[in-house]
Motif scaffolding. Structure first.
Motif, PDB file in Angstrom:
ATOM      1  N   ASN A  31       0.816  -1.213   0.000  1.00  0.00           N
ATOM      2  CA  ASN A  31       0.000   0.000   0.000  1.00  0.00           C
ATOM      3  C   ASN A  31       0.854   1.269   0.000  1.00  0.00           C
ATOM      4  OD1 ASN A  31      -2.665  -1.262   0.189  1.00  0.00           O
ATOM      5  ND2 ASN A  31      -1.911  -2.002   2.161  1.00  0.00           N
ATOM      6  N   GLY A  32       2.169   1.101   0.068  1.00  0.00           N
ATOM      7  CA  GLY A  32       3.068   2.263   0.009  1.00  0.00           C
ATOM      8  C   GLY A  32       2.990   3.159   1.228  1.00  0.00           C
ATOM      9  N   VAL A  33       2.792   2.562   2.385  1.00  0.00           N
ATOM     10  CA  VAL A  33       2.672   3.362   3.612  1.00  0.00           C
ATOM     11  C   VAL A  33       4.033   3.922   4.040  1.00  0.00           C
ATOM     12  CG1 VAL A  33       2.147   3.242   6.091  1.00  0.00           C
ATOM     13  CG2 VAL A  33       0.608   2.157   4.431  1.00  0.00           C
ATOM     14  N   HIS A  34       5.038   3.063   4.042  1.00  0.00           N
ATOM     15  CA  HIS A  34       6.351   3.457   4.575  1.00  0.00           C
ATOM     16  C   HIS A  34       7.246   4.028   3.479  1.00  0.00           C
ATOM     17  CE1 HIS A  34       5.474   1.320   8.342  1.00  0.00           C
ATOM     18  NE2 HIS A  34       4.903   0.413   7.559  1.00  0.00           N
ATOM     19  N   ALA A  35       7.995   5.074   3.794  1.00  0.00           N
ATOM     20  CA  ALA A  35       8.938   5.654   2.835  1.00  0.00           C
ATOM     21  C   ALA A  35      10.174   6.138   3.581  1.00  0.00           C
ATOM     22  CB  ALA A  35       8.284   6.808   2.080  1.00  0.00           C
ATOM     23  N   PHE A  36      11.326   6.027   2.911  1.00  0.00           N
ATOM     24  CA  PHE A  36      12.592   6.434   3.520  1.00  0.00           C
ATOM     25  C   PHE A  36      12.969   7.812   2.995  1.00  0.00           C
ATOM     26  CE2 PHE A  36      17.333   6.254   3.665  1.00  0.00           C
ATOM     27  CZ  PHE A  36      17.453   6.177   5.049  1.00  0.00           C
ATOM     28  N   LEU A  37      13.321   8.709   3.880  1.00  0.00           N
ATOM     29  CA  LEU A  37      13.784  10.034   3.473  1.00  0.00           C
ATOM     30  C   LEU A  37      15.306  10.053   3.604  1.00  0.00           C
ATOM     31  CD1 LEU A  37      11.236  12.470   5.213  1.00  0.00           C
ATOM     32  CD2 LEU A  37      11.169  11.551   2.898  1.00  0.00           C
ATOM     33  N   PRO A  38      16.046   9.906   2.478  1.00  0.00           N
ATOM     34  CA  PRO A  38      17.511   9.785   2.565  1.00  0.00           C
ATOM     35  C   PRO A  38      18.156  11.025   3.200  1.00  0.00           C
ATOM     36  CG  PRO A  38      16.738   9.502   0.293  1.00  0.00           C
ATOM     37  CD  PRO A  38      15.556   9.879   1.099  1.00  0.00           C
ATOM     38  N   GLU A  39      17.620  12.184   2.854  1.00  0.00           N
ATOM     39  CA  GLU A  39      18.272  13.400   3.360  1.00  0.00           C
ATOM     40  C   GLU A  39      18.206  13.491   4.882  1.00  0.00           C
ATOM     41  OE1 GLU A  39      14.129  14.568   1.905  1.00  0.00           O
ATOM     42  OE2 GLU A  39      15.741  13.210   1.355  1.00  0.00           O
TER      43      GLU A  39
END
Lengths: 501, 240
Positions: A31-39
């Motif tokens: 469902n695309g809930v989690h996302a990583f913010l590299p910055e």
């Protein structure tokens, strides 16, 4: 900025102290809930996309995630509940019919939980199933009331076709399309190992599963998907689906997006085409018409296989069942209003049909009164959750039960009730190859075998406690049941006394 | 060919004799016997008289010829083969048929070709020489239905509500359709060259079976009915 009326139903709470930023949650969530913010080097979660399937919670190696019901809820109102408000918002935004899945979740009475089981004390000794033989085997099909003999007095063995079950539990119809290939494989293999049966549902039978045919019940529904001579011959029995507890009187509709390559082959319809099952069989408008389909299927299978007729539990179920028993069918399947579904209109699922407990009691009683109970077997489904439900169903008059939701839970379903999305993270109600691969058929079939092996032990315990050593002796034995907190009408329909009586 | 007089056997034994016969079968004096030729995959069956319901249901090959009228559910869930009826057919002819061909010289009843569907090389075709009842091609998902209207009748060539719920395949209707009301989900227009090319082998076979001149049949215009979408119900739902 335009306001979004639909506030996230769930909230994802990540314990930053534990999180190792392995990003597995991101990979696991379709469902695309989690996302990583590299910055920033952190993981964030879009709670609005979360369906609370708990895949991320279960797979997080450090147990850093939990999902809670969002506290941002509408002002409490027992009448205008949050669900009611959300549904109005959704329909106002889209004009669409509400579509849901799995069984009716509303707080309506569960009669199984208001029925108690008897046990022997002093006067009729209980039996220890660990020492004594206990028979859980049942046969489904017509039970002739007379024995025919030849001129020498020898019995003529011309009993009608029947199914032999090692325990009175089978896996209910779920089509390939609504559930995955791997889920079907789990059911087929488990049924074979257990000595019981699984049901193809109305989506045809995958070529690879013909080898499990002797443990398979093939279904024929109004869309006749994948139905042809070899399919009918492949199964041990044929089931005509007239109705389904989750959506009585409503047809099926598998959207074209779910008709992917293999599903298309099995249903024998083109990729991307909608699979529409009309609400009625348009060649069946009467019991006489039903009889015609029953016998055309018997003709096509040389009278070697029992034919079941599945109907939803509705108001006049006793009269309907009487008609079906006279149609030549070998078994009637009654699916109660809590039965699951891959997709059904919410309003229908939650408001149409009656509890299977009441339907079963009414049907068994009616068929007995009419002297035709032995002409058919009765199979019940629609939320059979445990061995206790099975025992109660049999004492109310069932020959056997079908389970589906319980089987899926055994395979990992967390009952998030989003099957219709096709994005099942547990690899069950999806056709996406990367998700399907998450359900291991070796492990899944073993889990199903373990579940029903445990139920079988419990069934024997119940039987032993009642002093009964054959499950057949419990069938319709309503003296073994008592109601608790039920009205006189409810007790009358169930045909049982109140506890203490 | 084996000849069986239907009047001297009960329905069940007649069906059994057809199944057991190793050869083609000719049935005479047929009077409403049901399930004839159910599930056959080869051989030829010829019937004199009026076979009962579910003639050739689940037919999987071979061919059935009826010298007379047929009743309801001819070719129900048929997969392959050919059924030719030198008369009229009852309701629900070709229900959910997936493959094979049904030719009817006269009229067909209600719900002709309901839910017929095509799959890969399987392409079901129903040709009705006369007119048909209401709900022609309801829920049609594939294949081809041709209604020729080769009969003198005051009525429309099709009954009411043709092609309701259609989401695949096509229907070709010969003659005047101006008084027929079609549902929103379908497009109705003059048959294209491609439509006619697809239909031509079946129209020719119809003519040769029943003795019509091709020029006579092609003498009137054909109208083609096709679905607007393979997913007509998609927009009706919102996930809850």
């Amino acid at each position: 900025m335009k306001a979004d009326y639909l506030y996230p139903e769930f909230e994802i709470i990540r314990n930053e102290a534990l999180c190792t930023k392995c990003r597995l949650c991101e990979k696991e969530c379709s469902n695309g809930v989690h996302a990583f913010l590299p910055e920033k080097g952190i993981l964030i979660a879009d709670s609005a996309k979360c369906v609370n399937c708990m895949r991320c919670v279960a797979t997080c190696p450090v147990h850093a995630i939990k999902i809670v019901k969002s506290g941002a809820d509408f002002t409490y109102n027992a009448n205008w509940t949050s669900d009611v408000i959300r549904e109005i918002f959704k329909q106002s935004a889209t004009g669409g019919v509400l579509l849901s899945s799995m069984g009716n979740p509303k707080p309506l009475p569960v009669y199984w939980d208001k029925i108690l089981i008897n046990a022997s004390q002093v006067t009729n000794p209980s039996i220890d199933p660990l020492r004594e033989p206990m028979e859980t085997k049942v046969f489904l099909g017509k039970k002739p009331s007379t024995v025919m003999r030849d001129e020498k007095g020898k019995m003529i063995l011309n009993t009608p076709p029947s199914l032999e079950l090692s325990l009175p539990v089978m896996f209910a119809a779920m089509s390939y399309g609504s559930i995955s290939y791997n889920a079907h494989e789990c059911l087929a293999r488990a049924a074979t190992e257990l000595g019981t049966f699984y049901n193809t549902g109305e989506g045809g039978l995958h070529q690879n599963f013909y080898k499990y045919g002797s443990s398979t019940i093939v279904q024929v529904a109004s869309g006749r998907f994948g139905v042809h001579k070899d399919y009918l011959e492949a199964g041990a029995a044929v089931e005509i689906k007239m109705g389904q507890g989750a959506k009585p009187g409503i047809g099926g509709h598998l959207p074209g997006s779910k008709i992917v390559d293999d599903v298309s082959k099995t249903r024998m319809i083109p990729i991307g085409s909608d699979a529409i099952s009309p609400a009625p069989h348009h060649d069946i408008y009467s019991i006489e018409d039903l009889r015609q389909l029953v016998f055309s299927l018997k003709e096509a299978t040389d009278y070697k296989k029992p034919v079941f007729v599945k109907v939803a539990a509705v108001h006049n179920i006793a009269a309907i069942a009487s008609g079906i028993a006279r149609s030549g069918a070998d078994a009637i399947v009654i699916d109660g209003f809590r039965g699951g579904t891959g997709a059904a209109p919410t309003r229908i699922r939650d408001n149409v049909g009656i509890p299977v407990e009441l339907a079963l009691a009414a049907v068994d009683e009616r068929l007995r009164q009419e002297g035709i109970r032995n002409d058919v077997s009765l199979i019940v489904s629609g939320s059979i959750r445990s061995s206790a439900d099975v025992i109660k169903a049999i004492a109310l008059g069932a020959d056997a039960c079908y389970i589906a939701t319980a089987a899926l839970v055994s395979l990992g379903c967390h009952l998030c009730r989003n099957c219709q999305s096709g994005k099942c993270n547990w690899g069950i109600a999806t056709q996406r190859p990367e998700l399907v691969a998450r359900l291991d058929p070796d492990e899944g079939s073993e889990r199903l075998v373990k579940l029903l092996t445990a139920w079988k032990r419990e069934i024997k315990e119940f039987m032993g406690a009642m002093g009964i050593n054959s499950i057949e002796a419990l069938k319709g034995n309503r003296l073994m049941l008592r109601g608790i907190g039920l009205s006189e009408t409810e007790l009358k329909v169930l045909g049982i006394k109140h506890a203490g009586e | 060919m084996i000849t069986i007089n239907a009047s001297t056997h009960d329905n069940a034994s007649l069906c059994e004799m057809i199944k057991q016969a190793k050869d083609d079968v000719k049935i005479s004096h047929c009077l409403g016997e049901r399930f004839l030729g159910v599930g056959l995959k080869d051989r030829y069956i010829e019937i004199d008289g009026t076979p009962g319901n579910a003639l050739g249901a689940y037919l999987n090959g071979g061919s059935v010829k009826v010298n007379g009228n047929a009743q309801d559910a001819v070719g129900d869930t048929m997969n392959a083969g050919t059924i030719v009826i030198y008369g009229n057919a009852g309701d629900a002819v070709g229900y959910a048929m997936r493959g094979g061909k049904i030719y009817i010289k006269g009229n067909a009843g209600y719900r002709a070709g309901i839910h017929i569907k095509a799959y890969k090389e399987k392409f079901p075709v129903i040709v009705i020489g006369g007119r048909c009842g209401s709900f022609l091609g309801e829920y049609q998902a594939g294949g081809l239905i041709i209604v020729l209207g080769l009969c003198k009748s005051e009525k429309n060539v099709t009954g009411n509500f043709p092609c309701t719920g259609m989401h695949g395949g096509r229907v070709l209707i010969r003659g005047d359709v101006s008084k027929i009301t079609f549902p929103e989900q379908v497009s109705v227009g003059e048959a294209t060259e491609e439509d006619m090319n697809t239909a031509m082998p079946y129209i020719k076979e119809f003519c040769s079976l029943f003795g019509y001149e091709l020029s006579e049949v092609l003498g009137s215009a054909f109208t083609a009915v096709k679905p607007n979408s393979a997913n007509p119900y998609k927009q009706m739902y919102v996930e809850n």
